[in-house]
Scaffold this motif. Structure first.
Motif, PDB file in Angstrom:
ATOM      1  N   ASP A 169       0.840  -1.202   0.000  1.00 58.42           N
ATOM      2  CA  ASP A 169       0.000   0.000   0.000  1.00 58.42           C
ATOM      3  C   ASP A 169       0.875   1.252   0.000  1.00 58.42           C
ATOM      4  O   ASP A 169       0.644   2.192   0.745  1.00 58.42           O
ATOM      5  N   TYR A 178       1.112  -1.115 -11.607  1.00 61.13           N
ATOM      6  CA  TYR A 178       0.667  -1.654 -10.323  1.00 61.13           C
ATOM      7  C   TYR A 178       1.183  -3.064 -10.086  1.00 61.13           C
ATOM      8  O   TYR A 178       1.230  -3.534  -8.952  1.00 61.13           O
ATOM      9  N   THR A 204      -1.197   1.621  -4.845  1.00 61.99           N
ATOM     10  CA  THR A 204      -1.389   3.050  -5.115  1.00 61.99           C
ATOM     11  C   THR A 204      -1.569   3.311  -6.604  1.00 61.99           C
ATOM     12  O   THR A 204      -2.093   4.353  -6.990  1.00 61.99           O
ATOM     13  N   ARG A 205      -1.119   2.364  -7.448  1.00 56.73           N
ATOM     14  CA  ARG A 205      -1.261   2.516  -8.900  1.00 56.73           C
ATOM     15  C   ARG A 205      -2.430   1.707  -9.458  1.00 56.73           C
ATOM     16  O   ARG A 205      -2.728   1.795 -10.645  1.00 56.73           O
ATOM     17  N   PHE A 206      -3.071   0.919  -8.607  1.00 52.86           N
ATOM     18  CA  PHE A 206      -4.224   0.145  -9.081  1.00 52.86           C
ATOM     19  C   PHE A 206      -5.459   1.034  -8.969  1.00 52.86           C
ATOM     20  O   PHE A 206      -5.981   1.277  -7.880  1.00 52.86           O
ATOM     21  N   ASP A 207      -5.926   1.537 -10.111  1.00 54.15           N
ATOM     22  CA  ASP A 207      -7.012   2.529 -10.107  1.00 54.15           C
ATOM     23  C   ASP A 207      -8.246   2.092 -10.882  1.00 54.15           C
ATOM     24  O   ASP A 207      -9.054   2.916 -11.303  1.00 54.15           O
ATOM     25  N   ARG A 208      -8.430   0.786 -11.057  1.00 52.64           N
ATOM     26  CA  ARG A 208      -9.587   0.310 -11.815  1.00 52.64           C
ATOM     27  C   ARG A 208     -10.861   0.420 -10.991  1.00 52.64           C
ATOM     28  O   ARG A 208     -10.882   0.077  -9.809  1.00 52.64           O
ATOM     29  N   SER A 209     -11.892   0.886 -11.649  1.00 55.30           N
ATOM     30  CA  SER A 209     -13.194   0.986 -10.993  1.00 55.30           C
ATOM     31  C   SER A 209     -13.864  -0.380 -10.991  1.00 55.30           C
ATOM     32  O   SER A 209     -13.410  -1.321 -11.666  1.00 55.30           O
ATOM     33  N   ASP A 218      -7.869  -8.788 -10.814  1.00 59.10           N
ATOM     34  CA  ASP A 218      -8.486  -7.475 -10.605  1.00 59.10           C
ATOM     35  C   ASP A 218      -9.432  -7.486  -9.414  1.00 59.10           C
ATOM     36  O   ASP A 218      -9.448  -6.558  -8.604  1.00 59.10           O
ATOM     37  N   LYS A 225      -8.014  -3.243  -1.833  1.00 56.77           N
ATOM     38  CA  LYS A 225      -7.787  -1.797  -1.795  1.00 56.77           C
ATOM     39  C   LYS A 225      -8.952  -1.048  -1.164  1.00 56.77           C
ATOM     40  O   LYS A 225      -8.746  -0.075  -0.432  1.00 56.77           O
ATOM     41  N   HIS A 226     -10.181  -1.481  -1.413  1.00 59.53           N
ATOM     42  CA  HIS A 226     -11.346  -0.667  -1.039  1.00 59.53           C
ATOM     43  C   HIS A 226     -12.103  -1.142   0.197  1.00 59.53           C
ATOM     44  O   HIS A 226     -12.926  -0.387   0.740  1.00 59.53           O
TER      45      HIS A 226
END
Length: 329
Positions: A169, A178, A204-209, A218, A225-226
């Motif tokens: 993280d 990522y 910090t680079r994993f930004d997939r919705s 994924d 992450k969430h």
């Protein structure tokens, strides 16, 4: 001095208990335990079905190549340096096809992170080699045939495939995405061995919705992450994922799990930082005080500024300020 030590220990103990009580109250207001911390991470992923799903996602395996089962092993490894060093891995497992796996969740970036990865993997590799030899040669008689001796020699330095998976993280400067897959290679990019690999995730680079999530890899990364801040989490129509989410629901968590989570959060993020700050601040203040006392004595003896800087390691500006204080007295 002894009374002061007791006072400090009592204060730090009270601070620890206060932080734990406060953190427990904060956790109870959340929907999910945060799997970026050790206790919830292990509850989330150390279940066999969840770990199989996660590993198949990490290694991009499908069809007949999929991992079918894993054995979760004891996470403590002892290595002699000359002193005994204990490594406590987050998740250590062996797959049905003989792959030895170490999965680590790293919330805060430690000093010498890359060296830590290498050192921990070295211990993990040695442990895996030891267990392989025990499985292969344990119980052999001392009166070996030539064929048995030949087989033992042929496998003397054989190592099992060992893969380290680090979920971090914090930013990994050595990679630009990522996910990074690392191996031991020569200067031409040729891999020395496929049996040793490091897979490092930079969350910090994993930004997939949620809508962009497609693969098992994924899905698990999205949840990791969430989960800590989410009011609801998607199970993506996957029963294994649904069960994993259920295990980190705050309302379902046992008192033991809650307290382990609190301990991992307070000790890792708050208490250790605080104790380190107290310790280093005390050391720095003590060293600074001695240097200033020495500078004062040398100034009173009219020693050259250059000599004072050399002996005290104070800056010229600091010494100038001390001289002004002397002049004003």
């Amino acid at each position: 001095m002894a009374n002061e030590t007791i006072k400090n220990e009592t204060f730090l103990g009270d601070t620890r208990e206060f932080c734990e009580r406060q953190k427990l109250e904060e956790i109870k207001k959340q929907k999910y335990l945060d799997p970026l911390y050790d206790a919830a991470f292990k509850a989330f992923l150390s279940d066999e079905q969840a770990l199989v799903s996660f590993l198949n996602g990490v290694f991009h395996l499908g069809g007949d190549n999929k991992i079918k089962s894993v054995t979760v092993k004891n996470t403590e490894i002892n290595i002699i340096f000359p002193q005994v060093k204990t490594f406590r891995l987050d998740i250590r497992a062996k797959t049905a096809n003989g792959f030895c796996i170490n999965v680590e969740m790293q919330k805060a970036k430690p000093l010498h992170f890359v060296e830590r990865v290498l050192l921990q993997h070295s211990a993990f590799l040695l442990q895996s080699k030891y267990e392989l030899d025990q499985e292969t040669f344990a119980g052999q008689s001392t009166n070996l045939s030539d064929a048995e001796r030949a087989e033992r020699e042929s496998r003397r330095y054989e190592i099992p495939p060992t893969f380290a998976i680090w979920i971090c993280d914090f930013a990994i400067q050595q990679q630009d995405d990522y996910r990074g897959t690392w191996a031991i290679r020569n200067d031409k990019g040729l891999t020395i061995s496929d049996k040793v690999k490091y897979i490092i995730y930079d969350l910090t680079r994993f930004d997939r919705s949620e809508e962009q999530v497609e693969t098992d890899e994924d899905r698990w990364l999205f949840l990791l992450k969430h989960a800590g801040s989410a009011l609801s989490l998607p199970d993506f129509g996957d029963e294994t994922i649904a069960k994993a989410i259920h295990r980190i629901l705050v309302d379902n968590a046992s008192e033991t799990l809650l307290r382990e989570q609190v301990k991992s959060m307070v000790l890792t993020e708050e208490e250790q930082d605080y104790l380190a700050w107290i310790k280093m601040k005390g050391v720095n203040l003590g060293a600074d005080k001695k240097a200033r006392e020495m500078a004062t004595k040398m100034l009173l003896k009219n020693e050259p500024i250059g000599k004072i800087i050399e002996y005290t390691e104070l800056s010229e500006a600091d010494i100038g300020a001390i001289k002004s204080e002397i002049d004003q007295k």
